[in-house]
Design a protein around this motif. Structure first.
Motif, PDB file in Angstrom:
ATOM      1  N   ALA A 261       0.835  -1.201   0.000  1.00 46.19           N
ATOM      2  CA  ALA A 261       0.000   0.000   0.000  1.00 46.19           C
ATOM      3  C   ALA A 261       0.868   1.249   0.000  1.00 46.19           C
ATOM      4  N   PHE A 262       1.973   1.252   0.739  1.00 42.03           N
ATOM      5  CA  PHE A 262       2.885   2.395   0.768  1.00 42.03           C
ATOM      6  C   PHE A 262       3.500   2.624  -0.604  1.00 42.03           C
ATOM      7  N   ASN A 263       3.981   1.562  -1.240  1.00 43.83           N
ATOM      8  CA  ASN A 263       4.586   1.697  -2.568  1.00 43.83           C
ATOM      9  C   ASN A 263       3.574   2.160  -3.599  1.00 43.83           C
ATOM     10  N   ALA A 264       2.339   1.671  -3.491  1.00 47.20           N
ATOM     11  CA  ALA A 264       1.298   2.093  -4.423  1.00 47.20           C
ATOM     12  C   ALA A 264       1.008   3.578  -4.249  1.00 47.20           C
ATOM     13  N   ALA A 265       1.003   4.053  -3.023  1.00 44.80           N
ATOM     14  CA  ALA A 265       0.770   5.483  -2.784  1.00 44.80           C
ATOM     15  C   ALA A 265       1.887   6.319  -3.383  1.00 44.80           C
ATOM     16  N   ALA A 266       3.126   5.873  -3.241  1.00 46.09           N
ATOM     17  CA  ALA A 266       4.263   6.603  -3.817  1.00 46.09           C
ATOM     18  C   ALA A 266       4.201   6.577  -5.341  1.00 46.09           C
ATOM     19  N   ALA A 267       3.777   5.454  -5.898  1.00 43.23           N
ATOM     20  CA  ALA A 267       3.698   5.332  -7.356  1.00 43.23           C
ATOM     21  C   ALA A 267       2.651   6.282  -7.929  1.00 43.23           C
ATOM     22  N   ASP A 268       1.658   6.648  -7.125  1.00 46.75           N
ATOM     23  CA  ASP A 268       0.624   7.575  -7.584  1.00 46.75           C
ATOM     24  C   ASP A 268       1.052   9.040  -7.464  1.00 46.75           C
ATOM     25  N   LYS A 269       2.142   9.320  -6.786  1.00 50.96           N
ATOM     26  CA  LYS A 269       2.599  10.692  -6.546  1.00 50.96           C
ATOM     27  C   LYS A 269       3.298  11.226  -7.798  1.00 50.96           C
ATOM     28  N   THR A 270       2.918  12.417  -8.216  1.00 49.00           N
ATOM     29  CA  THR A 270       3.515  13.050  -9.384  1.00 49.00           C
ATOM     30  C   THR A 270       4.027  14.425  -8.995  1.00 49.00           C
ATOM     31  N   TYR A 271       5.241  14.732  -9.433  1.00 52.57           N
ATOM     32  CA  TYR A 271       5.854  16.037  -9.197  1.00 52.57           C
ATOM     33  C   TYR A 271       6.090  16.703 -10.547  1.00 52.57           C
ATOM     34  N   TYR A 272       6.203  18.032 -10.525  1.00 50.64           N
ATOM     35  CA  TYR A 272       6.338  18.813 -11.752  1.00 50.64           C
ATOM     36  C   TYR A 272       7.566  19.715 -11.667  1.00 50.64           C
ATOM     37  N   VAL A 273       8.272  19.831 -12.806  1.00 48.09           N
ATOM     38  CA  VAL A 273       9.454  20.685 -12.904  1.00 48.09           C
ATOM     39  C   VAL A 273       9.353  21.488 -14.191  1.00 48.09           C
ATOM     40  N   SER A 274       9.589  22.798 -14.084  1.00 54.36           N
ATOM     41  CA  SER A 274       9.561  23.654 -15.270  1.00 54.36           C
ATOM     42  C   SER A 274      10.671  24.698 -15.176  1.00 54.36           C
TER      43      SER A 274
ATOM     44  N   SER B 210       7.733   7.356  -7.456  1.00 56.77           N
ATOM     45  CA  SER B 210       6.905   8.463  -7.931  1.00 56.77           C
ATOM     46  C   SER B 210       7.351   8.880  -9.339  1.00 56.77           C
ATOM     47  N   THR B 211       6.610   9.801  -9.929  1.00 53.86           N
ATOM     48  CA  THR B 211       6.875  10.263 -11.296  1.00 53.86           C
ATOM     49  C   THR B 211       7.175  11.751 -11.284  1.00 53.86           C
ATOM     50  N   ILE B 212       8.161  12.157 -12.073  1.00 52.75           N
ATOM     51  CA  ILE B 212       8.500  13.566 -12.228  1.00 52.75           C
ATOM     52  C   ILE B 212       8.245  13.939 -13.689  1.00 52.75           C
ATOM     53  N   LEU B 213       7.314  14.878 -13.902  1.00 49.52           N
ATOM     54  CA  LEU B 213       7.032  15.382 -15.246  1.00 49.52           C
ATOM     55  C   LEU B 213       7.872  16.637 -15.459  1.00 49.52           C
TER      56      LEU B 213
ATOM     57  N   MET C 165      20.429  10.731  -8.999  1.00 52.52           N
ATOM     58  CA  MET C 165      19.173  10.047  -8.713  1.00 52.52           C
ATOM     59  C   MET C 165      19.499   8.910  -7.749  1.00 52.52           C
ATOM     60  N   LEU C 166      19.148   9.104  -6.477  1.00 52.79           N
ATOM     61  CA  LEU C 166      19.511   8.146  -5.446  1.00 52.79           C
ATOM     62  C   LEU C 166      18.420   7.129  -5.147  1.00 52.79           C
ATOM     63  N   LYS C 167      17.263   7.289  -5.767  1.00 56.07           N
ATOM     64  CA  LYS C 167      16.178   6.320  -5.602  1.00 56.07           C
ATOM     65  C   LYS C 167      15.447   6.203  -6.929  1.00 56.07           C
ATOM     66  N   PRO C 168      14.810   5.073  -7.184  1.00 53.80           N
ATOM     67  CA  PRO C 168      14.134   4.905  -8.472  1.00 53.80           C
ATOM     68  C   PRO C 168      12.870   5.747  -8.587  1.00 53.80           C
ATOM     69  N   VAL C 169      12.856   6.616  -9.571  1.00 58.08           N
ATOM     70  CA  VAL C 169      11.684   7.418  -9.904  1.00 58.08           C
ATOM     71  C   VAL C 169      11.520   7.397 -11.417  1.00 58.08           C
ATOM     72  N   ASN C 170      10.351   7.756 -11.892  1.00 61.51           N
ATOM     73  CA  ASN C 170      10.078   7.830 -13.322  1.00 61.51           C
ATOM     74  C   ASN C 170      10.250   9.267 -13.783  1.00 61.51           C
ATOM     75  N   LEU C 171      11.044   9.487 -14.817  1.00 57.79           N
ATOM     76  CA  LEU C 171      11.233  10.814 -15.395  1.00 57.79           C
ATOM     77  C   LEU C 171      10.567  10.853 -16.763  1.00 57.79           C
ATOM     78  N   LYS C 172       9.710  11.851 -16.981  1.00 51.16           N
ATOM     79  CA  LYS C 172       9.031  12.001 -18.263  1.00 51.16           C
ATOM     80  C   LYS C 172       9.175  13.445 -18.718  1.00 51.16           C
ATOM     81  N   GLY C 173       9.897  13.675 -19.788  1.00 48.23           N
ATOM     82  CA  GLY C 173      10.106  15.008 -20.323  1.00 48.23           C
ATOM     83  C   GLY C 173       9.221  15.278 -21.524  1.00 48.23           C
ATOM     84  N   GLY C 174       9.433  16.450 -22.130  1.00 47.50           N
ATOM     85  CA  GLY C 174       8.726  16.804 -23.353  1.00 47.50           C
ATOM     86  C   GLY C 174       7.367  17.438 -23.149  1.00 47.50           C
TER      87      GLY C 174
END
Length: 136
Positions: free
Chosen positions: A19-32, A64-67, A84-93
């Motif tokens: 449940a903890f990992n699923a909650a983190a997987a749903d977290k999305t952060y934004y960078v601009s 988590s995911t970083i857009l 990157m010290l922990k596994p996260v998803n990076l999505k650019g463009g």
């Protein structure tokens, strides 16, 4: 009976971890780079994205995911270095307002400026793993 309580405890531990990992997987952060704010004035939300990609990498939870919106991200000390010290998803463009993703129209790059890069001609470095270790 003792074994049954151990099994039940193990099941709850596994379910809690999942449940903890699923909650983190749903977290999305934004960078601009264009519309983002500092680590102190922004919170990584769509409305208040961070300007610094390293800040997002540091703050994001595992899974988590970083857009990342269009622009050039200079990395730590504007030298194109990111860690990157922990596994996260990076999505650019993404467009600056994150309404569209088109990796050709909204280029996302990590590259130091010529002034910061000197004469090396190198591009960015993304270190994956623990600080102070070399992955073989």
């Amino acid at each position: 009976m003792k074994h049954l309580s151990t099994i039940i405890a193990a099941v709850f531990a596994i379910l809690g971890l999942t449940a903890f990992n699923a909650a983190a997987a749903d977290k999305t952060y934004y960078v601009s780079a264009e519309t983002g704010g500092s680590i102190r004035s922004a919170d990584g939300s769509k409305e208040k994205p961070w300007k610094d990609l390293q800040a997002a990498l540091d703050k994001a939870e595992e899974g988590s995911t970083i857009l990342i919106a269009q622009g050039n991200y200079l990395g730590t000390s504007d030298r194109g270095y990111l860690e990157m010290l922990k596994p996260v998803n990076l999505k650019g463009g993404y467009s600056s307002d994150f309404s569209k993703r088109d990796v050709l129209a909204h280029r996302t790059v990590i590259q130091p400026t010529a002034a910061a890069n000197g004469t090396s001609g190198s591009f960015a470095l993304l270190n994956l793993g623990k600080k102070g270790t070399v992955n073989g």
